[in-house]
Design a protein around this motif. Structure first.
Motif, PDB file in Angstrom:
ATOM      1  N   ALA A  62       0.974  -1.330   0.099  1.00  0.00           N
ATOM      2  CA  ALA A  62      -0.036  -0.004   0.039  1.00  0.00           C
ATOM      3  C   ALA A  62       0.866   1.270   0.017  1.00  0.00           C
ATOM      4  CB  ALA A  62      -0.685   0.015   1.114  1.00  0.00           C
ATOM      5  N   ASP A  63       0.429   2.402  -0.710  1.00  0.00           N
ATOM      6  CA  ASP A  63       1.007   3.349  -0.815  1.00  0.00           C
ATOM      7  C   ASP A  63       1.004   4.186   0.635  1.00  0.00           C
ATOM      8  OD1 ASP A  63      -1.178   5.123  -0.951  1.00  0.00           O
ATOM      9  OD2 ASP A  63      -0.950   5.324  -3.402  1.00  0.00           O
ATOM     10  N   PRO A  64       1.627   5.330   0.827  1.00  0.00           N
ATOM     11  CA  PRO A  64       1.326   6.192   2.103  1.00  0.00           C
ATOM     12  C   PRO A  64      -0.112   6.536   2.396  1.00  0.00           C
ATOM     13  CG  PRO A  64       3.242   6.966   0.802  1.00  0.00           C
ATOM     14  CD  PRO A  64       2.644   5.984  -0.116  1.00  0.00           C
ATOM     15  N   ASP A  65      -0.902   6.671   1.290  1.00  0.00           N
ATOM     16  CA  ASP A  65      -2.348   6.806   1.357  1.00  0.00           C
ATOM     17  C   ASP A  65      -3.183   5.681   1.480  1.00  0.00           C
ATOM     18  OD1 ASP A  65      -1.797   9.604   1.501  1.00  0.00           O
ATOM     19  OD2 ASP A  65      -2.831   9.860  -0.543  1.00  0.00           O
ATOM     20  N   GLY A  66      -2.370   4.472   1.503  1.00  0.00           N
ATOM     21  CA  GLY A  66      -3.131   3.118   1.946  1.00  0.00           C
ATOM     22  C   GLY A  66      -3.849   2.328   0.497  1.00  0.00           C
ATOM     23  N   ASN A  67      -3.309   3.180  -0.635  1.00  0.00           N
ATOM     24  CA  ASN A  67      -3.789   2.438  -1.923  1.00  0.00           C
ATOM     25  C   ASN A  67      -3.043   1.345  -2.350  1.00  0.00           C
ATOM     26  OD1 ASN A  67      -5.806   4.600  -2.594  1.00  0.00           O
ATOM     27  ND2 ASN A  67      -4.302   5.860  -2.552  1.00  0.00           N
ATOM     28  N   GLU A  68      -3.640   0.141  -2.438  1.00  0.00           N
ATOM     29  CA  GLU A  68      -3.009  -1.048  -2.803  1.00  0.00           C
ATOM     30  C   GLU A  68      -2.335  -0.948  -4.307  1.00  0.00           C
ATOM     31  OE1 GLU A  68      -6.689  -1.664  -0.596  1.00  0.00           O
ATOM     32  OE2 GLU A  68      -6.248  -0.810  -2.671  1.00  0.00           O
ATOM     33  N   PHE A  69      -1.242  -1.760  -4.369  1.00  0.00           N
ATOM     34  CA  PHE A  69      -0.635  -2.031  -5.615  1.00  0.00           C
ATOM     35  C   PHE A  69       0.259  -3.324  -5.358  1.00  0.00           C
ATOM     36  CE2 PHE A  69       2.621   0.596  -3.108  1.00  0.00           C
ATOM     37  CZ  PHE A  69       3.742  -0.057  -3.342  1.00  0.00           C
ATOM     38  N   CYS A  70       0.754  -3.839  -6.677  1.00  0.00           N
ATOM     39  CA  CYS A  70       1.541  -4.965  -6.491  1.00  0.00           C
ATOM     40  C   CYS A  70       3.010  -4.918  -7.128  1.00  0.00           C
ATOM     41  CB  CYS A  70       0.540  -6.126  -7.190  1.00  0.00           C
ATOM     42  SG  CYS A  70      -0.871  -6.678  -6.449  1.00  0.00           S
ATOM     43  N   VAL A  71       3.978  -5.579  -6.456  1.00  0.00           N
ATOM     44  CA  VAL A  71       5.145  -5.838  -6.911  1.00  0.00           C
ATOM     45  C   VAL A  71       5.364  -6.832  -7.577  1.00  0.00           C
ATOM     46  CG1 VAL A  71       7.616  -5.223  -6.558  1.00  0.00           C
ATOM     47  CG2 VAL A  71       5.973  -3.824  -5.106  1.00  0.00           C
ATOM     48  N   LEU A  72       5.697  -6.817  -8.769  1.00  0.00           N
ATOM     49  CA  LEU A  72       5.941  -8.297  -9.550  1.00  0.00           C
ATOM     50  C   LEU A  72       7.340  -8.771  -9.422  1.00  0.00           C
ATOM     51  CD1 LEU A  72       3.672  -7.612 -12.519  1.00  0.00           C
ATOM     52  CD2 LEU A  72       2.810  -8.262 -10.506  1.00  0.00           C
ATOM     53  N   THR A  73       7.510  -9.775 -10.020  1.00  0.00           N
ATOM     54  CA  THR A  73       9.078 -10.250 -10.090  1.00  0.00           C
ATOM     55  C   THR A  73       9.785  -9.436 -11.036  1.00  0.00           C
ATOM     56  OG1 THR A  73       8.390 -11.906 -11.670  1.00  0.00           O
ATOM     57  CG2 THR A  73       8.661 -12.517  -9.348  1.00  0.00           C
ATOM     58  N   PRO A  74      11.222  -8.980 -11.162  1.00  0.00           N
ATOM     59  CA  PRO A  74      11.990  -8.519 -11.882  1.00  0.00           C
ATOM     60  C   PRO A  74      11.912  -8.651 -13.183  1.00  0.00           C
ATOM     61  CG  PRO A  74      13.215  -9.214  -9.995  1.00  0.00           C
ATOM     62  CD  PRO A  74      12.012  -9.962  -9.864  1.00  0.00           C
ATOM     63  N   ARG A  75      11.764  -7.601 -14.301  1.00  0.00           N
ATOM     64  CA  ARG A  75      11.695  -7.780 -15.409  1.00  0.00           C
ATOM     65  C   ARG A  75      12.919  -7.312 -16.318  1.00  0.00           C
ATOM     66  NH1 ARG A  75       6.035  -9.530 -15.602  1.00  0.00           N
ATOM     67  NH2 ARG A  75       5.771 -10.329 -13.268  1.00  0.00           N
ATOM     68  N   GLU A  76      12.907  -7.883 -17.507  1.00  0.00           N
ATOM     69  CA  GLU A  76      14.034  -7.243 -18.498  1.00  0.00           C
ATOM     70  C   GLU A  76      13.722  -5.800 -18.637  1.00  0.00           C
ATOM     71  OE1 GLU A  76      16.367  -9.064 -19.713  1.00  0.00           O
ATOM     72  OE2 GLU A  76      15.503 -10.983 -18.642  1.00  0.00           O
ATOM     73  N   PRO A  77      15.106  -5.194 -18.868  1.00  0.00           N
ATOM     74  CA  PRO A  77      15.058  -3.633 -19.025  1.00  0.00           C
ATOM     75  C   PRO A  77      14.291  -3.398 -20.332  1.00  0.00           C
ATOM     76  CG  PRO A  77      17.280  -4.584 -19.668  1.00  0.00           C
ATOM     77  CD  PRO A  77      16.475  -5.594 -19.009  1.00  0.00           C
ATOM     78  N   SER A  78      14.174  -2.126 -20.480  1.00  0.00           N
ATOM     79  CA  SER A  78      13.310  -1.698 -21.942  1.00  0.00           C
ATOM     80  C   SER A  78      13.999  -2.145 -23.207  1.00  0.00           C
ATOM     81  CB  SER A  78      13.225  -0.050 -21.821  1.00  0.00           C
ATOM     82  OG  SER A  78      14.698   0.340 -22.135  1.00  0.00           O
ATOM     83  N   GLY A  79      12.960  -2.587 -24.090  1.00  0.00           N
ATOM     84  CA  GLY A  79      13.486  -3.189 -25.090  1.00  0.00           C
ATOM     85  C   GLY A  79      11.956  -3.188 -25.944  1.00  0.00           C
ATOM     86  N   PRO A  80      12.165  -4.026 -26.843  1.00  0.00           N
ATOM     87  CA  PRO A  80      10.904  -4.497 -27.865  1.00  0.00           C
ATOM     88  C   PRO A  80       9.753  -5.037 -27.143  1.00  0.00           C
ATOM     89  CG  PRO A  80      12.747  -5.166 -28.996  1.00  0.00           C
ATOM     90  CD  PRO A  80      13.054  -4.910 -27.522  1.00  0.00           C
ATOM     91  N   PRO A  81       8.528  -4.416 -27.501  1.00  0.00           N
ATOM     92  CA  PRO A  81       7.483  -5.196 -26.753  1.00  0.00           C
ATOM     93  C   PRO A  81       7.311  -6.547 -26.861  1.00  0.00           C
ATOM     94  CG  PRO A  81       6.707  -3.371 -28.128  1.00  0.00           C
ATOM     95  CD  PRO A  81       7.979  -3.738 -28.330  1.00  0.00           C
ATOM     96  N   THR A  82       6.872  -7.070 -25.418  1.00  0.00           N
ATOM     97  CA  THR A  82       7.176  -8.567 -25.563  1.00  0.00           C
ATOM     98  C   THR A  82       5.841  -9.094 -24.404  1.00  0.00           C
ATOM     99  OG1 THR A  82       8.444 -10.701 -24.952  1.00  0.00           O
ATOM    100  CG2 THR A  82       8.839  -8.677 -23.843  1.00  0.00           C
TER     101      THR A  82
END
Length: 307
Positions: free
Chosen positions: A230-250
């Protein structure tokens, strides 16, 4: 932009009927239905750097959402045609306390999620795609938090209102309307999925976010490979597993299609790789005008007068 910042993978919306909602929002945004989640996800046809995922829920919508979307238009005729087309697709007009002379139209999608169709002369959203803004209820602190999380600079910071946009000036703005905040009733129906770059451990990124003011929360997600926060205001979000750096859409799944179950944020069993952000363009700008000049063109999250 700091190397260790996370990026947005998906904007997620809880939905009673994910397929119907994907069809509606594909019409609203001009995006394509498809991607790793089939008919319950959308991928952009413009320079937006993330997808939209509709997740099944059994929770009833209560009151106004504290996050809504602002859609841009190119002319008075486009605004009128957009409203007519979306009403035919299942939207309806809603009264959220607007005065009626603001220049935008407030609608709700087939499941009651509020959104605004903005007037074409909004300088604040000039240069933004059809999805012009993710408009959120929030304090200045949460705007500064998300700027640090994503490495997106502030393009507005005045009177407790904040707004950020990707450094290369692509995609939508994310903005927070400042106090007073709406009363939060249960889990938000809209949330962000983010992920750190491949060279950063997920736990290290979680620790960084906690240092910025986030907290880990339990919404019944069980043993998953993503972490709910949750952010400082209590809004939920999800942290996913690490991803490749920027590149072609995949598009890649973390499990085989036959074993993946798409359910709401507390029960998801897998995640997909992102549609990547475009490479940053040095010297580019968001192309947005004064927030103060257009505060009624780009409405605070309450969409009108709030008590």
């Amino acid at each position: 932009m700091p190397e260790a910042t996370s990026r947005i993978i998906s904007l997620c919306l809880d939905a009673d009927d994910p397929t119907r909602m994907a069809t509606f929002w594909a019409e609203a945004l001009g995006w394509e239905i498809g991607g790793p989640d089939g008919e319950s996800s959308l991928r952009p046809t413009d320079d937006t750097g993330f997808d939209i995922l509709f997740e099944p829920t059994t929770e009833t919508k209560v009151g106004r959402n504290n996050i809504h979307l602002d859609l841009t238009t190119t002319s008075i005729e486009d605004r009128r045609d957009t409203v007519d087309r979306l009403i035919e697709a299942g939207a309806r007009h809603v009264d959220v306390g607007q005065r009626g002379d603001e220049g935008h139209v407030v609608l709700a999608d087939p499941e009651g999620n509020e959104f605004c169709v903005i007037a074409p002369d909004s300088t604040f959203l000039a240069g933004c795609p059809r999805l012009g803004a993710i408009n959120a209820d929030g304090t200045r602190r949460v705007g500064l938090f998300w700027s640090a999380v994503l490495g997106w600079p502030l393009i507005w910071d005045q009177d407790d209102e904040t707004a950020i946009r990707a450094p290369d000036g692509t995609g939508p703005i994310i903005q927070w309307s400042g106090p007073p905040l709406m009363t939060k009733t249960g889990k938000n129906r809209l949330h962000l999925d983010i992920a750190p770059p491949a060279h950063v451990r997920q736990q290290d990124e979680v620790d960084r976010l906690v240092g910025l003011g986030a907290s880990r929360i339990d919404i019944g997600q069980g043993d998953t490979d993503w972490i709910v926060m949750a952010d400082p205001d209590g809004n939920e979000f999800c942290v996913l597993t690490p991803r490749e750096p920027s590149g072609p859409p995949t598009w890649r799944r973390s499990v085989a299609p036959s074993t993946r179950t798409a359910v709401r944020v507390g029960d998801r069993r897998s995640r997909r790789q992102p549609r990547e952000l475009l490479a940053a363009v040095p010297g580019s700008s968001a192309g947005c005008g004064s927030r103060r000049q257009n505060r009624w063109w780009v409405m605070p999250l309450g969409l009108g007068t709030r008590s």
